[in-house]
Design a protein around this motif. Sequence first.
Motif, PDB file in Angstrom:
ATOM      1  N   PHE A  86       0.799  -1.215   0.000  1.00 11.69           N
ATOM      2  CA  PHE A  86       0.000   0.000   0.000  1.00 11.69           C
ATOM      3  C   PHE A  86       0.834   1.267   0.000  1.00 11.69           C
ATOM      4  CE2 PHE A  86      -2.828  -3.262   1.692  1.00 11.69           C
ATOM      5  CZ  PHE A  86      -3.969  -3.049   0.937  1.00 11.69           C
ATOM      6  N   CYS A  87       2.047   1.186   0.557  1.00 15.74           N
ATOM      7  CA  CYS A  87       2.851   2.398   0.703  1.00 15.74           C
ATOM      8  C   CYS A  87       4.333   2.052   0.688  1.00 15.74           C
ATOM      9  CB  CYS A  87       2.469   3.090   2.013  1.00 15.74           C
ATOM     10  SG  CYS A  87       3.412   4.561   2.387  1.00 15.74           S
ATOM     11  N   GLU A 126      -2.083   2.541  -2.067  1.00 16.22           N
ATOM     12  CA  GLU A 126      -2.787   3.636  -1.399  1.00 16.22           C
ATOM     13  C   GLU A 126      -2.338   4.997  -1.925  1.00 16.22           C
ATOM     14  OE1 GLU A 126      -4.454   4.621   3.048  1.00 16.22           O
ATOM     15  OE2 GLU A 126      -2.826   3.184   2.800  1.00 16.22           O
ATOM     16  N   TYR A 162      -4.653  -1.892  -8.157  1.00 12.22           N
ATOM     17  CA  TYR A 162      -4.515  -3.082  -7.317  1.00 12.22           C
ATOM     18  C   TYR A 162      -3.809  -4.209  -8.082  1.00 12.22           C
ATOM     19  CZ  TYR A 162      -7.027  -2.166  -2.939  1.00 12.22           C
ATOM     20  OH  TYR A 162      -7.386  -1.716  -1.678  1.00 12.22           O
ATOM     21  N   ALA A 165     -10.317   4.910   0.642  1.00 11.99           N
ATOM     22  CA  ALA A 165      -9.481   4.787  -0.551  1.00 11.99           C
ATOM     23  C   ALA A 165      -9.068   3.337  -0.786  1.00 11.99           C
ATOM     24  CB  ALA A 165      -8.236   5.667  -0.418  1.00 11.99           C
ATOM     25  N   VAL A 166      -8.797   2.629   0.293  1.00  6.93           N
ATOM     26  CA  VAL A 166      -8.424   1.216   0.218  1.00  6.93           C
ATOM     27  C   VAL A 166      -9.129   0.471   1.343  1.00  6.93           C
ATOM     28  CG1 VAL A 166      -6.155   1.664  -0.836  1.00  6.93           C
ATOM     29  CG2 VAL A 166      -6.364   1.551   1.657  1.00  6.93           C
ATOM     30  N   MET A 169      -3.781   9.721   6.009  1.00  9.33           N
ATOM     31  CA  MET A 169      -4.297   8.500   5.393  1.00  9.33           C
ATOM     32  C   MET A 169      -5.359   7.832   6.259  1.00  9.33           C
ATOM     33  SD  MET A 169      -0.974   6.039   6.069  1.00  9.33           S
ATOM     34  CE  MET A 169      -1.708   4.434   5.846  1.00  9.33           C
ATOM     35  N   THR A 170      -5.306   8.057   7.572  1.00  5.01           N
ATOM     36  CA  THR A 170      -6.270   7.474   8.503  1.00  5.01           C
ATOM     37  C   THR A 170      -6.236   8.252   9.808  1.00  5.01           C
ATOM     38  OG1 THR A 170      -6.894   5.468   9.730  1.00  5.01           O
ATOM     39  CG2 THR A 170      -4.555   5.819   9.358  1.00  5.01           C
ATOM     40  N   TYR A 188      -8.672  -2.614   4.171  1.00  4.63           N
ATOM     41  CA  TYR A 188      -7.836  -3.586   4.869  1.00  4.63           C
ATOM     42  C   TYR A 188      -8.747  -4.682   5.427  1.00  4.63           C
ATOM     43  CZ  TYR A 188      -3.738  -0.558   4.618  1.00  4.63           C
ATOM     44  OH  TYR A 188      -2.677   0.183   4.164  1.00  4.63           O
ATOM     45  N   TYR A 199     -11.455   2.779   8.162  1.00  3.43           N
ATOM     46  CA  TYR A 199     -10.171   3.254   7.637  1.00  3.43           C
ATOM     47  C   TYR A 199     -10.455   4.228   6.491  1.00  3.43           C
ATOM     48  CZ  TYR A 199      -5.303   3.144   6.183  1.00  3.43           C
ATOM     49  OH  TYR A 199      -4.015   3.508   5.874  1.00  3.43           O
TER      50      TYR A 199
END
Length: 248
Positions: A39-40, A49, A243, A103-104, A87-88, A106, A213
């Motif tokens: 993701f990062c 992400e 993805y 956005a994503v 991001m969160t 988990y 999230y």
Amino acid sequence: MRKLIALIRGALLMLLCGLPLTASAQEVVMAFGEKIPPFCFPESDSGIELEVIGESLAFKGHKLIPRYYPLARVPLEFKMAHVDAAMTDLGAGAQGGYFGNPAVLYDNVFVTLTQRALKISKPADLDGLVVVAFPGALKRYPEWLTAVDQAGHYFEQNNQELQVAGLNKGRFDVVLSDKNIFHYFELQLTRNSLFKAKAVDMQAFTEVDPNDYRPVFRSEKIRDDFNAGLAQLKASGRYQAIYDSYLK
């Protein structure tokens, strides 16, 4: 290179949609966790992400400027107004900001080797099993992990590639991991070594709530622009393509 490609794609998206850069376009400084593959990736300003958020912001001409911190500091940096977005919030609340759409996603699961035929549907099913998880999992899922920890069978491992390799070799019984993170490292090990992945079962133990999230923005307008870009990214198929570029 990934960063350059993402910027080019964002610019092309704006051109295709007839959305030229305007005076309202802004640089958005956003706090991200230090390293959460796939993701990062801070070293290359890339990852699922970052690309999703960056391209969503680019839809209305905004430019993402990522800043990286230990995950626990991400909401604090936002609260202290050191960044424009995060991001969160890690459950801390919007703290004067505005939540964007997720956005994503988990999706944390218990991963076990299929050949072991382990069934985990309640906390007691972990009795006697050695469990490894990501840092902070014990605090997040105490009802599942406290007894395992008290029995001395629980460990937290920051390097999640080692979790995948260790499970495959039978060094522990259960990995608590996000599905995509586990799959990513499984692919990396297969590509870069003589690793042969064994079949695994991914067992859900909690319901996924996308709203757990979400990114948070200081500006309501930028939040709205982000949401519009994210919707376009999904409708165009680009969201899934991001993805797939990391997981296939």
